[in-house]
Scaffold this motif. Sequence first.
Motif, PDB file in Angstrom:
ATOM      1  N   VAL A  85      -5.201  -3.978   2.540  1.00  0.00           N
ATOM      2  CA  VAL A  85      -5.847  -3.600   1.243  1.00  0.00           C
ATOM      3  C   VAL A  85      -4.818  -2.619   0.583  1.00  0.00           C
ATOM      4  O   VAL A  85      -4.547  -2.863  -0.741  1.00  0.00           O
ATOM      5  CB  VAL A  85      -7.241  -2.756   1.439  1.00  0.00           C
ATOM      6  CG1 VAL A  85      -7.481  -2.038   0.218  1.00  0.00           C
ATOM      7  CG2 VAL A  85      -8.390  -3.538   1.662  1.00  0.00           C
ATOM      8  N   LEU A  86      -4.129  -1.843   1.254  1.00  0.00           N
ATOM      9  CA  LEU A  86      -3.042  -0.922   0.613  1.00  0.00           C
ATOM     10  C   LEU A  86      -1.744  -1.585   0.374  1.00  0.00           C
ATOM     11  O   LEU A  86      -1.197  -1.211  -0.602  1.00  0.00           O
ATOM     12  CB  LEU A  86      -2.760   0.287   1.829  1.00  0.00           C
ATOM     13  CG  LEU A  86      -3.836   1.191   1.960  1.00  0.00           C
ATOM     14  CD1 LEU A  86      -3.811   2.169   3.006  1.00  0.00           C
ATOM     15  CD2 LEU A  86      -4.362   1.986   0.622  1.00  0.00           C
ATOM     16  N   THR A  87      -1.335  -2.649   1.195  1.00  0.00           N
ATOM     17  CA  THR A  87       0.033  -3.008   0.851  1.00  0.00           C
ATOM     18  C   THR A  87       0.071  -4.400   0.390  1.00  0.00           C
ATOM     19  O   THR A  87       1.008  -5.278  -0.128  1.00  0.00           O
ATOM     20  CB  THR A  87       0.868  -3.170   2.188  1.00  0.00           C
ATOM     21  OG1 THR A  87       0.292  -3.972   3.171  1.00  0.00           O
ATOM     22  CG2 THR A  87       0.960  -1.610   2.641  1.00  0.00           C
ATOM     23  N   GLY A  88      -1.127  -5.281   0.685  1.00  0.00           N
ATOM     24  CA  GLY A  88      -1.221  -6.566   0.371  1.00  0.00           C
ATOM     25  C   GLY A  88      -0.596  -7.441   1.645  1.00  0.00           C
ATOM     26  O   GLY A  88      -0.567  -8.864   1.406  1.00  0.00           O
ATOM     27  N   LYS A  89      -0.046  -6.672   2.613  1.00  0.00           N
ATOM     28  CA  LYS A  89       0.724  -7.707   3.816  1.00  0.00           C
ATOM     29  C   LYS A  89      -0.220  -7.498   4.688  1.00  0.00           C
ATOM     30  O   LYS A  89      -1.194  -6.696   4.989  1.00  0.00           O
ATOM     31  CB  LYS A  89       1.967  -6.831   4.011  1.00  0.00           C
ATOM     32  CG  LYS A  89       2.796  -6.801   2.749  1.00  0.00           C
ATOM     33  CD  LYS A  89       4.132  -6.091   3.199  1.00  0.00           C
ATOM     34  CE  LYS A  89       5.029  -5.847   2.146  1.00  0.00           C
ATOM     35  NZ  LYS A  89       6.053  -4.752   2.404  1.00  0.00           N
ATOM     36  N   ARG A  90       0.040  -8.272   5.746  1.00  0.00           N
ATOM     37  CA  ARG A  90      -0.814  -8.451   7.078  1.00  0.00           C
ATOM     38  C   ARG A  90      -0.125  -7.378   8.048  1.00  0.00           C
ATOM     39  O   ARG A  90       1.216  -7.277   8.056  1.00  0.00           O
ATOM     40  CB  ARG A  90      -0.900  -9.734   7.781  1.00  0.00           C
ATOM     41  CG  ARG A  90      -1.526 -10.568   7.065  1.00  0.00           C
ATOM     42  CD  ARG A  90      -1.316 -12.187   7.511  1.00  0.00           C
ATOM     43  NE  ARG A  90      -2.000 -11.954   8.827  1.00  0.00           N
ATOM     44  CZ  ARG A  90      -3.301 -12.446   9.171  1.00  0.00           C
ATOM     45  NH1 ARG A  90      -4.051 -13.056   8.128  1.00  0.00           N
ATOM     46  NH2 ARG A  90      -3.930 -12.409  10.236  1.00  0.00           N
ATOM     47  N   LEU A  91      -0.865  -6.406   8.650  1.00  0.00           N
ATOM     48  CA  LEU A  91      -0.437  -5.542   9.757  1.00  0.00           C
ATOM     49  C   LEU A  91       0.287  -6.368  11.053  1.00  0.00           C
ATOM     50  O   LEU A  91       1.003  -5.631  11.769  1.00  0.00           O
ATOM     51  CB  LEU A  91      -1.521  -4.743  10.103  1.00  0.00           C
ATOM     52  CG  LEU A  91      -0.840  -3.364  11.023  1.00  0.00           C
ATOM     53  CD1 LEU A  91      -0.158  -2.542  10.604  1.00  0.00           C
ATOM     54  CD2 LEU A  91      -2.138  -2.791  11.600  1.00  0.00           C
ATOM     55  N   SER A 110      -3.737   9.090   6.014  1.00  0.00           N
ATOM     56  CA  SER A 110      -4.585   9.019   4.945  1.00  0.00           C
ATOM     57  C   SER A 110      -4.026   7.512   4.248  1.00  0.00           C
ATOM     58  O   SER A 110      -3.100   6.962   4.548  1.00  0.00           O
ATOM     59  CB  SER A 110      -4.461  10.041   3.884  1.00  0.00           C
ATOM     60  OG  SER A 110      -2.744  10.046   3.511  1.00  0.00           O
ATOM     61  N   ASP A 111      -4.696   7.149   3.144  1.00  0.00           N
ATOM     62  CA  ASP A 111      -4.287   5.916   2.744  1.00  0.00           C
ATOM     63  C   ASP A 111      -2.911   5.802   2.053  1.00  0.00           C
ATOM     64  O   ASP A 111      -2.142   5.036   1.995  1.00  0.00           O
ATOM     65  CB  ASP A 111      -5.121   5.472   1.541  1.00  0.00           C
ATOM     66  CG  ASP A 111      -6.657   4.974   2.135  1.00  0.00           C
ATOM     67  OD1 ASP A 111      -6.404   4.761   3.332  1.00  0.00           O
ATOM     68  OD2 ASP A 111      -7.554   4.586   1.561  1.00  0.00           O
ATOM     69  N   THR A 112      -2.494   7.097   1.359  1.00  0.00           N
ATOM     70  CA  THR A 112      -1.472   7.344   0.834  1.00  0.00           C
ATOM     71  C   THR A 112      -0.178   7.286   1.876  1.00  0.00           C
ATOM     72  O   THR A 112       1.193   6.899   1.527  1.00  0.00           O
ATOM     73  CB  THR A 112      -1.321   8.439  -0.101  1.00  0.00           C
ATOM     74  OG1 THR A 112      -1.381   9.705   0.871  1.00  0.00           O
ATOM     75  CG2 THR A 112      -2.102   8.246  -1.229  1.00  0.00           C
ATOM     76  N   GLU A 113      -0.247   7.695   3.131  1.00  0.00           N
ATOM     77  CA  GLU A 113       0.657   7.886   4.219  1.00  0.00           C
ATOM     78  C   GLU A 113       0.642   6.695   4.934  1.00  0.00           C
ATOM     79  O   GLU A 113       1.667   6.278   5.620  1.00  0.00           O
ATOM     80  CB  GLU A 113       0.369   9.276   5.055  1.00  0.00           C
ATOM     81  CG  GLU A 113       0.315  10.199   4.229  1.00  0.00           C
ATOM     82  CD  GLU A 113      -0.061  11.496   5.396  1.00  0.00           C
ATOM     83  OE1 GLU A 113       0.979  12.109   5.794  1.00  0.00           O
ATOM     84  OE2 GLU A 113      -1.303  11.603   5.231  1.00  0.00           O
ATOM     85  N   LEU A 114      -0.380   5.892   5.366  1.00  0.00           N
ATOM     86  CA  LEU A 114      -0.395   4.864   6.206  1.00  0.00           C
ATOM     87  C   LEU A 114       0.835   3.745   6.231  1.00  0.00           C
ATOM     88  O   LEU A 114       1.484   3.518   7.350  1.00  0.00           O
ATOM     89  CB  LEU A 114      -2.013   4.111   6.196  1.00  0.00           C
ATOM     90  CG  LEU A 114      -1.936   2.949   7.096  1.00  0.00           C
ATOM     91  CD1 LEU A 114      -1.995   3.296   8.424  1.00  0.00           C
ATOM     92  CD2 LEU A 114      -3.137   2.286   7.007  1.00  0.00           C
ATOM     93  N   PRO A 115       1.156   3.144   5.061  1.00  0.00           N
ATOM     94  CA  PRO A 115       2.048   2.065   5.026  1.00  0.00           C
ATOM     95  C   PRO A 115       3.572   2.662   5.466  1.00  0.00           C
ATOM     96  O   PRO A 115       3.922   2.042   6.318  1.00  0.00           O
ATOM     97  CB  PRO A 115       2.201   1.566   3.682  1.00  0.00           C
ATOM     98  CG  PRO A 115       0.671   1.984   3.028  1.00  0.00           C
ATOM     99  CD  PRO A 115       0.416   3.265   3.543  1.00  0.00           C
ATOM    100  N   ALA A 116       3.825   3.869   4.869  1.00  0.00           N
ATOM    101  CA  ALA A 116       5.152   4.317   5.221  1.00  0.00           C
ATOM    102  C   ALA A 116       5.370   4.713   6.631  1.00  0.00           C
ATOM    103  O   ALA A 116       6.347   4.365   7.335  1.00  0.00           O
ATOM    104  CB  ALA A 116       5.547   5.565   4.316  1.00  0.00           C
ATOM    105  N   LEU A 117       4.241   5.327   7.097  1.00  0.00           N
ATOM    106  CA  LEU A 117       4.027   5.814   8.470  1.00  0.00           C
ATOM    107  C   LEU A 117       4.090   4.600   9.468  1.00  0.00           C
ATOM    108  O   LEU A 117       4.780   4.729  10.628  1.00  0.00           O
ATOM    109  CB  LEU A 117       2.975   6.811   8.750  1.00  0.00           C
ATOM    110  CG  LEU A 117       2.819   7.588   9.928  1.00  0.00           C
ATOM    111  CD1 LEU A 117       4.246   8.357  10.244  1.00  0.00           C
ATOM    112  CD2 LEU A 117       1.814   8.383  10.003  1.00  0.00           C
ATOM    113  N   ALA A 118       3.527   3.435   9.011  1.00  0.00           N
ATOM    114  CA  ALA A 118       3.495   2.514  10.021  1.00  0.00           C
ATOM    115  C   ALA A 118       4.847   1.716  10.112  1.00  0.00           C
ATOM    116  O   ALA A 118       5.460   1.580  11.349  1.00  0.00           O
ATOM    117  CB  ALA A 118       2.469   1.334   9.606  1.00  0.00           C
ATOM    118  N   ASP A 119       5.637   1.812   9.146  1.00  0.00           N
ATOM    119  CA  ASP A 119       6.892   1.257   9.051  1.00  0.00           C
ATOM    120  C   ASP A 119       7.973   2.493   9.973  1.00  0.00           C
ATOM    121  O   ASP A 119       8.628   1.893  10.464  1.00  0.00           O
ATOM    122  CB  ASP A 119       7.434   1.248   7.745  1.00  0.00           C
ATOM    123  CG  ASP A 119       6.671  -0.210   6.899  1.00  0.00           C
ATOM    124  OD1 ASP A 119       6.421  -0.929   7.386  1.00  0.00           O
ATOM    125  OD2 ASP A 119       6.904   0.066   5.440  1.00  0.00           O
TER     126      ASP A 119
END
Length: 145
Positions: A85-91, A110-119
Amino acid sequence: MRQQNYTNHVRYYAPHHFVFYPLSLFMLCISIYEYWHSGGAKTMWLIVAAGTGMLIFLSLMLRQHYALMLQDRLVRMELRWRYHVLTGKRLETLENQLRFKQLAALRFASDTELPALADRAVAEKLSPDQIKKSIREWQPDDMRV
């Protein structure tokens, strides 16, 4: 379906709660009784009691194990959904490079941190503890057992 409240929220699985466990406990009691009151068959009744006790113990532990496995699967699915939902990409592309404990740590972001923190977790091979310490906006998981 009735609305759930305090008086009706408990759920029972009849074969498990009202057949298996009562019969197992009955067998355990009988085998212990027979151990103390039988003449020459003490060893056999001790083995029956020990086997029944182990069966009861294993069934309790497996029930808990299955619940935790399901909960881990739900954590993984929720994280996949949030990431998509946040990135449009598959995890899944990142998921294959992370252990489950790292993924479980990411769920607190949080939703704002999740994509960058996952990377970052993949790039820097962060431990679950390091991931948790990196979170600025902690999202509690009050439903986890």
